[in-house]
Design an enzyme around this catalytic site. Structure first.
Site: not given
Ligand code: 1CP
Length: 349
Positions: A29, A33, A42, A78
């Protein structure tokens, strides 16, 4: 596609078990944010619009690379784009996270999923973003592509979002094991095609996120997670042959299956912060690269403490077959300067 020559291949060398002049680092990540420049962009664009607009996805991918001395970039996207490609509606809701509008409830709901997914048609925007970013990186660092693993994606499709217990998804495993396997296989088939096309578009390493491994145990892992993660690695490498790139498997909460994870064909096993690196090395042996695993919350502490913790982590992992990272994604309220302290401490010899 005539990509620029790669100037920093540390991470690829470490993944393949070759010598490196210093420990490579990237951070899960790393585009997100906690960066003010991400929050600014964003505030003007919806989350999935950024993912679907190659120019924007590329810009966000490059943000941490411009700011820090990192050894890899990871394409901004994502794991849930695959769920969308299968025909489900996903929204990113402020302060909640991803929400799947009409989740799967019963096995008959599987009929709602697309029978055949044309990854170029549904996910072509990811490949375009990868190709554009690979050019814009100008060879500075490698570009990592990624996917969620089948079990983790299945959980989102059934829970409809995040969950503390994953009890609805686990109910499927215990009451509908055959239909669960059908869904996991369907996801596996799409993920294989998706990752192959990411490499063809320019991804130089791949990571598979099994973020919900913590809800399984070894027995469930061996039935519902490991075989599919293994099939993904084999499927991708068989198709790409000499074009193959190093692959990382990161199973958050998968401490009970470290040995199994090291035998699935992946060059790199990512560790979450709960695993002791010395014990993990003993379990996996010398032919696997380990990645991780500073507690993301350690970045809340003062920078001199971060440096001490990183030093200790480096001693435990040693600099052989090691890629530094956090033990999970960086949190949105971390001070970017504290990440800089971690990166500097990794680079200090
Ligand atoms: O920089 C990076 O790593 C690339 C971007 C990236 C990656 C690799 C994002 C952007 N998401 C992911 C993978 C991802 N998404 C995973 C695997 C990694 C982990 O275990 O965290 C998972 C489970 C998700 C699902 C997801 N997307 C969640 C988790 C929710 C939960 O509680 O289960 C969330 C909060 C997101 C949103 C998201 N994805 C990425 C960002 C920057 C965000 C924030 C959203 C926003 O800007 O509003």
């Amino acid at each position: 596609m005539n990509f620029p020559v790669l100037k920093n291949d540390r991470i690829l060398r470490a993944a393949r078990g070759e010598d490196v002049d210093r420990i490579p680092i990237w951070v899960m990540r790393q585009a997100g944010r906690y960066l003010p420049e991400f929050r600014e962009l964003r505030s003007r664009h919806d989350f999935f619009t950024i993912c679907r607009t190659p120019e924007l996805a590329c810009e966000v991918t490059l943000q941490p690379i411009k700011r820090f001395d990192l050894d890899a970039s990871i394409i901004f996207s994502d794991i849930l784009v695959i769920v969308q490609a299968l025909g489900m509606d996903v929204e990113m809701q402020p302060s909640i996270g991803p929400v799947i509008i009409d989740p799967l409830r019963e096995p008959c709901d599987l009929d709602r999923l697309k029978e055949h997914v044309d990854v170029h048609k549904e996910l072509g925007y990811v490949f375009e973003a990868i190709t554009l970013t690979r050019h814009r990186l100008d060879g500075q660092v490698p570009l990592i592509g990624f996917s969620g693993a089948p079990w983790t994606l299945m959980c989102y499709m059934i829970e409809g979002g995040g969950s503390k217990t994953m009890s609805k998804s686990k109910k499927w495993l215990y009451t509908y094991p055959e239909e669960s396997k059908q869904l996991l296989q369907k996801l596996t088939d799409v993920i294989i095609k998706y990752l192959i096309e990411q490499v063809k578009a320019g991804a130089q390493m791949l990571q598979v996120f099994e973020s919900n491994a913590e809800h399984l145990n070894l027995e469930l892992f061996n039935r519902f997670s490991g075989p599919y993660i293994s099939a993904i690695c084999k499927g991708v490498k068989n198709e790409l042959k000499e074009q193959s790139v190093p692959m990382v498997v990161f199973a958050k909460g998968g401490h009970y299956a470290i040995k199994e994870l090291s035998t699935l064909g992946y060059e790199v096993v990512g560790l979450d912060w709960t695993v002791d690196p010395v014990k993990a090395r003993r379990i996996v042996g010398d032919n696997i690269t380990l990645q991780g695993n500073l507690d993301p919350c350690a970045l809340y502490g003062p920078t001199n403490q971060i440096k001490e913790m990183v030093k200790n982590m480096k001693t435990k992992f040693t600099n052989r077959r090691y890629i530094a990272n956090l033990g999970h994604g960086i949190y949105p309220d971390v001070d970017p300067e504290h990440l800089r302290a971690m990166i500097d401490a990794i680079h200090e010899s």
